[in-house]
Design an enzyme around this catalytic site. Sequence first.
Site, PDB file in Angstrom:
ATOM      1  N   ASN A   1       0.769  -1.277   0.159  1.00  0.00           N
ATOM      2  CA  ASN A   1      -0.033   0.175  -0.004  1.00  0.00           C
ATOM      3  C   ASN A   1       0.704   1.297   0.376  1.00  0.00           C
ATOM      4  O   ASN A   1       1.838   1.591   0.792  1.00  0.00           O
ATOM      5  CB  ASN A   1      -0.958   0.171   1.346  1.00  0.00           C
ATOM      6  CG  ASN A   1      -0.158   0.352   1.659  1.00  0.00           C
ATOM      7  OD1 ASN A   1      -0.698   1.875   2.265  1.00  0.00           O
ATOM      8  ND2 ASN A   1       0.278   0.147   3.118  1.00  0.00           N
TER       9      ASN A   1
ATOM     10  N   PHE B   1      -1.801   8.196   4.067  1.00  0.00           N
ATOM     11  CA  PHE B   1      -2.994   8.733   5.245  1.00  0.00           C
ATOM     12  C   PHE B   1      -3.610   9.836   4.180  1.00  0.00           C
ATOM     13  O   PHE B   1      -3.924  10.997   5.096  1.00  0.00           O
ATOM     14  CB  PHE B   1      -1.489   9.690   5.853  1.00  0.00           C
ATOM     15  CG  PHE B   1      -1.066   9.018   7.057  1.00  0.00           C
ATOM     16  CD1 PHE B   1      -0.714   7.863   6.908  1.00  0.00           C
ATOM     17  CD2 PHE B   1       0.385   9.884   7.530  1.00  0.00           C
ATOM     18  CE1 PHE B   1       0.415   7.364   7.613  1.00  0.00           C
ATOM     19  CE2 PHE B   1       1.413   9.520   8.333  1.00  0.00           C
ATOM     20  CZ  PHE B   1       1.672   7.848   8.655  1.00  0.00           C
TER      21      PHE B   1
ATOM     22  N   SER C   1       5.214   4.610   8.688  1.00  0.00           N
ATOM     23  CA  SER C   1       4.896   4.640   7.914  1.00  0.00           C
ATOM     24  C   SER C   1       5.681   5.076   6.185  1.00  0.00           C
ATOM     25  O   SER C   1       6.491   6.218   6.386  1.00  0.00           O
ATOM     26  CB  SER C   1       3.565   5.477   7.301  1.00  0.00           C
ATOM     27  OG  SER C   1       3.236   5.207   5.742  1.00  0.00           O
TER      28      SER C   1
ATOM     29  N   ASN D   1       4.934   6.227   3.477  1.00  0.00           N
ATOM     30  CA  ASN D   1       3.819   6.664   2.684  1.00  0.00           C
ATOM     31  C   ASN D   1       4.800   8.045   2.850  1.00  0.00           C
ATOM     32  O   ASN D   1       3.987   9.139   1.685  1.00  0.00           O
ATOM     33  CB  ASN D   1       2.767   6.200   2.504  1.00  0.00           C
ATOM     34  CG  ASN D   1       3.290   4.454   2.099  1.00  0.00           C
ATOM     35  OD1 ASN D   1       3.606   4.560   1.182  1.00  0.00           O
ATOM     36  ND2 ASN D   1       2.582   3.538   2.663  1.00  0.00           N
ATOM     37  N   THR D   2       5.151   8.883   3.970  1.00  0.00           N
ATOM     38  CA  THR D   2       5.169   9.791   4.524  1.00  0.00           C
ATOM     39  C   THR D   2       6.950  10.053   3.891  1.00  0.00           C
ATOM     40  O   THR D   2       7.201  10.199   4.938  1.00  0.00           O
ATOM     41  CB  THR D   2       4.700   9.849   5.730  1.00  0.00           C
ATOM     42  OG1 THR D   2       3.536  10.299   5.268  1.00  0.00           O
ATOM     43  CG2 THR D   2       4.885  11.629   5.803  1.00  0.00           C
TER      44      THR D   2
ATOM     45  N   LYS E   1       4.532   3.230  17.415  1.00  0.00           N
ATOM     46  CA  LYS E   1       4.433   2.379  16.333  1.00  0.00           C
ATOM     47  C   LYS E   1       6.140   2.508  15.574  1.00  0.00           C
ATOM     48  O   LYS E   1       6.236   3.494  15.082  1.00  0.00           O
ATOM     49  CB  LYS E   1       3.492   2.654  15.115  1.00  0.00           C
ATOM     50  CG  LYS E   1       3.318   1.562  14.618  1.00  0.00           C
ATOM     51  CD  LYS E   1       1.692   1.359  14.269  1.00  0.00           C
ATOM     52  CE  LYS E   1       1.634  -0.309  12.907  1.00  0.00           C
ATOM     53  NZ  LYS E   1       0.617   0.257  12.297  1.00  0.00           N
TER      54      LYS E   1
ATOM     55  N   ASN F   1       5.211  -1.591  11.255  1.00  0.00           N
ATOM     56  CA  ASN F   1       4.702  -1.648  10.485  1.00  0.00           C
ATOM     57  C   ASN F   1       4.407  -1.613   8.837  1.00  0.00           C
ATOM     58  O   ASN F   1       5.467  -2.990   9.448  1.00  0.00           O
ATOM     59  CB  ASN F   1       4.953   0.379  10.542  1.00  0.00           C
ATOM     60  CG  ASN F   1       3.339   1.046   9.554  1.00  0.00           C
ATOM     61  OD1 ASN F   1       3.314   0.478   8.422  1.00  0.00           O
ATOM     62  ND2 ASN F   1       3.452   2.235  10.302  1.00  0.00           N
TER      63      ASN F   1
END
Length: 359
Positions: free
Chosen positions: A117, A121, A182, A184-185, A215, A244
């Site tokens: 994925n 966010f 994450s 993705n940031t 996390k 994660n």
Amino acid sequence: MSFYQKLKPFIFKFDAERMHNVAMSLMHFSSKFPLLESYIAKSHCCIYEELSQNIHGLKFYNPIGLASGFDKNAEAIRPLASLGFSFLELGSITQMPQDGNPKPRIFRHIEQESVQNALGFNNKGARGVLANLQKNYPFCIPIGINIGKNKNIVMADSLKNYELSLETLKDYGDYFTFNLSSPNTPGLRDLQNESFVVDLLDMAHAITTKPLFIKISPDMEIDSMLRVCQKAIEKKVSGIIATNTTIDYSLVPQPAQRNGHNIGGLSGKVLTSKSREILKILGQNFFRQTTLISVGGIASADEIYERLRLGASLVQIMTSMVYGGPSVVKHMNIQLHKKLEADGIKHIRELIGTGINRD
Ligand SMILES: Cc1cc2nc3c(=O)[nH]c(=O)nc-3n(C[C@H](O)[C@H](O)[C@H](O)COP(=O)(O)O)c2cc1C
């Protein structure tokens, strides 16, 4: 073969995010019919005293929670609770609403029972989600709120960005998780450093007395991970959530790409051994010093049993629901209970940490 297994080849013909949205709409629809909802809850929620625990003043009637990312906007609290989860972690929520990355951004690796994925966010922002939380308050099970950082916020303003979200949401979470992991940031994972974690926990303790978690990523260098967790424990973090998604794209034969670059993070079975290994190290170093919540590629009661043995008090799942369907939590709880009985274990408390090897 369950109904979901029969339906799965059809579901998997469609875009993963679209199917997720269909599932969320169905859950929303079911919540309009209290009789239907209570029927689902009766057939999915297994209450065994042997699986229940009190942790940080919260009652968890089994060890299985929903991992962050499934219900980013707190839109399906009751329907998700009726599937048998003992707690839900909502989010990640950012201070300002944001759309996330361009679509498509969720990809299945079916042979590997895994997902990639690159959402970034997408969420309604703290104020938008607050309204949904208020509609559902008080909650029927513990609700964790996972806070992330807005993409457009420069690194120097990250702390303030987390602070504003926590301020907005502080009355509506039973615990809070700071997502520092994450992929993705851009830059988010760089916040997994001792100095930021100290500032973050100092800031958060000044705002709330509720349990606070961080996390972490499965891709950190081990020494650095241990130093960051040690510092968090010194600063009275309630626990560590590990892990994660991973950016080790060698785990799948054909990682999804955009503009020739691998994107996003991998979850599901390709993450199982990595996430278990991280928990093993955390258990060896920090068991009884902090609460460990294990997440990553958990798809069976046997795997939960092993994570508990390695020191996790609770686990979270997400991708196994994509492959196993909405009844996975129920089956995992039934199997876990049977396994304890077969091994003569009277309560999961007796199991937690028994597999830790401190040599
Ligand atoms: C579609 C998707 C979205 C996710 N979004 C988030 C998120 O917003 N915040 C977060 O902390 N983790 C997020 N995650 C990571 C999960 O919470 C979990 O840590 C990871 O998927 C490993 O667990 P699993 O193998 O059971 O899926 C997401 C994972 C997936 C698959």
